[in-house]
Design an enzyme around this catalytic site. Structure first.
Site, short mmCIF file in Angstrom:
data_model
loop_
_atom_site.label_atom_id
_atom_site.label_comp_id
_atom_site.label_asym_id
_atom_site.label_seq_id
_atom_site.Cartn_x
_atom_site.Cartn_y
_atom_site.Cartn_z
N GLY A 1 0.98 -1.35 -0.07
CA GLY A 1 0.04 -0.06 -0.05
C GLY A 1 0.85 1.41 -0.16
O GLY A 1 0.54 2.23 -0.77
N GLY B 1 1.41 -6.39 2.24
CA GLY B 1 0.56 -5.53 3.08
C GLY B 1 0.89 -5.85 4.82
O GLY B 1 1.57 -6.43 5.20
N THR B 2 0.20 -4.81 5.32
CA THR B 2 0.05 -4.91 7.10
C THR B 2 -1.43 -5.13 7.02
O THR B 2 -2.30 -4.81 6.47
CB THR B 2 0.47 -3.73 7.66
OG1 THR B 2 -0.14 -2.60 7.47
CG2 THR B 2 2.10 -3.21 7.38
N GLU C 1 -7.53 -6.00 6.51
CA GLU C 1 -6.65 -4.91 5.78
C GLU C 1 -7.58 -4.04 4.76
O GLU C 1 -8.72 -4.06 5.13
CB GLU C 1 -5.51 -5.66 5.01
CG GLU C 1 -5.94 -6.83 4.23
CD GLU C 1 -6.38 -6.42 2.96
OE1 GLU C 1 -7.47 -6.46 2.80
OE2 GLU C 1 -5.67 -6.31 2.04
N GLU D 1 -7.40 -3.79 0.87
CA GLU D 1 -7.28 -4.02 -0.44
C GLU D 1 -7.32 -5.39 -1.20
O GLU D 1 -7.55 -5.34 -2.37
CB GLU D 1 -5.65 -3.70 -0.75
CG GLU D 1 -5.47 -2.21 -0.67
CD GLU D 1 -4.95 -1.73 0.76
OE1 GLU D 1 -4.74 -2.58 1.48
OE2 GLU D 1 -5.06 -0.62 1.21
N SER E 1 0.16 -6.25 11.90
CA SER E 1 1.02 -5.23 12.84
C SER E 1 0.49 -4.79 14.06
O SER E 1 1.01 -4.04 14.73
CB SER E 1 0.94 -3.90 11.96
OG SER E 1 -0.18 -3.57 11.37
N ASP E 2 -0.90 -5.21 14.36
CA ASP E 2 -1.38 -4.79 15.49
C ASP E 2 -2.61 -5.88 15.61
O ASP E 2 -3.09 -6.44 14.83
CB ASP E 2 -1.98 -3.52 15.61
CG ASP E 2 -2.87 -3.13 14.44
OD1 ASP E 2 -2.52 -2.42 13.51
OD2 ASP E 2 -4.18 -3.51 14.58
O1 LIG Z 1 0.26 -1.45 5.12
P1 LIG Z 1 -0.74 -1.47 3.84
O2 LIG Z 1 -0.04 -2.33 2.77
O3 LIG Z 1 -0.86 0.00 3.39
O4 LIG Z 1 -1.77 -2.02 4.41
C1 LIG Z 1 -2.76 -1.66 5.50
O5 LIG Z 1 -2.25 -0.44 5.97
C2 LIG Z 1 -3.18 0.69 5.46
C3 LIG Z 1 -3.83 1.17 6.77
O6 LIG Z 1 -3.24 1.84 7.57
C4 LIG Z 1 -4.03 0.06 4.50
O7 LIG Z 1 -3.84 -0.11 3.29
C5 LIG Z 1 -4.10 -1.44 4.81
O8 LIG Z 1 -4.58 -2.25 4.13
O1 LIG Z 2 -5.51 -2.52 12.20
C1 LIG Z 2 -5.19 -2.51 10.84
C2 LIG Z 2 -3.79 -2.55 10.46
C3 LIG Z 2 -3.37 -2.47 9.35
N1 LIG Z 2 -4.28 -2.48 8.25
C4 LIG Z 2 -5.50 -2.25 8.45
O2 LIG Z 2 -6.40 -2.01 7.73
N2 LIG Z 2 -5.96 -2.05 9.82
#
Ligand SMILES: O=P(O)(O)O[C@H]1O[C@H](CO)[C@@H](O)[C@H]1O
Ligand SMILES: O=c1cc[nH]c(=O)[nH]1
Length: 236
Positions: free
Chosen positions: A20, A89-90, A180, A182, A204-205
């Site tokens: 992202g 992604g996260t 997430e 996407e 990530s969390d």
């Molecule tokens: O770390 P990326 O790939 O952006 O993915 C996650 O992080 C973003 C939100 O903080 C959103 O795009 C979500 O899908």
């Molecule tokens: O809590 C979260 C962390 C990463 N991306 C998200 O959309 N949500």
């Protein structure tokens, strides 16, 4: 060339990683690729092409959310002949089974987005990953002893919720492991245009325990994630 992409025909490899974050695209290109070159900087949504283990590969940021992602994926596949798309992604964990730093391989992606409703009415389409990419990612994650889970993602249009645990409770009870923003449109468009797609997300969390990854762990888990995604993209 498109309204969002200044690359020329042939500038992208057939396999593309999709973070992202544009700075994650830059970091992946500069850290892992041989001879990376910038192919797109329109809107600072950076795209690079280089090689990994001798094979051509690109990395293109999607921005956050499905409308933005749909533009980049649509153009990559229909204008630049991209065949394999791997999201790096996260995500936020929705169950205590999934710990921060774990990796979720998204077998399918539910969504609250309206993007598919009119396209598939009266049906509800179930966007799903390419099985070959998913199988390859599972094998490679096992071989590296990466803590990983295969299950559902939910691609949410809303990042902030008053009570995330309650918002996602029913989905979590149906084996949706992480949120997430996407994967759902990525899987839908890949299916529509005959490409292969997989979303690989680091946790990530955790939205249940409120645990968050610390900066050092975030970097090392993104490192593992990028290497896994690159191998899957060029070898599967
Ligand atoms: O770390 P990326 O790939 O952006 O993915 C996650 O992080 C973003 C939100 O903080 C959103 O795009 C979500 O899908
Ligand atoms: O809590 C979260 C962390 C990463 N991306 C998200 O959309 N949500």
């Amino acid at each position: 060339m498109t309204p969002h992409n200044e690359a020329n025909s042939g500038d992208y490899a057939e396999a593309v990683l999709l973070p992202g974050d544009p700075l994650r695209a830059k970091w992946i290109a500069e850290t892992f690729l041989d001879a990376p070159r910038l192919v797109n900087s329109v809107r600072n949504c950076l795209g690079f092409t280089g090689s990994w283990k001798g094979k051509p590969v690109s990395v293109q940021a999607t921005g956050m959310g499905q409308p933005s992602t749909a533009i980049y994926v649509h153009e990559l596949v229909t204008v630049y002949d991209v065949k394999t798309l791997v999201r790096v992604g996260t995500s936020g964990g929705l169950t205590t089974k999934v710990k921060v730093r774990d990796i979720v391989l998204g077998a399918a992606a539910s969504t609250d987005s309206a993007m598919n409703i009119s396209v598939f009415a009266p049906y509800t389409y179930a966007p799903f990953a390419d099985f070959g990419l998913l199988r390859s990612a599972v094998e490679k994650a096992e071989n590296r002893s990466l803590k990983h889970h295969v299950g559902g993602l939910v691609s949410g249009d809303v990042f902030y919720h008053d009570n995330p645990a309650e918002t996602y409770r029913t989905l979590a009870e149906h084996n949706v492991l992480a949120v997430e923003m996407e994967a759902s449109t990525l899987y839908t468009l890949a299916a529509r245009f005959g490409a292969r797609a997989l979303a690989i997300c680091a946790v990530s969390d955790c939205l249940i325990t409120r645990e968050e990854i610390d900066p050092a762990a975030r970097q090392s888990s993104l490192h593992e994630l990028a290497e896994l995604a690159l191998d899957v993209a060029v070898e599967a």
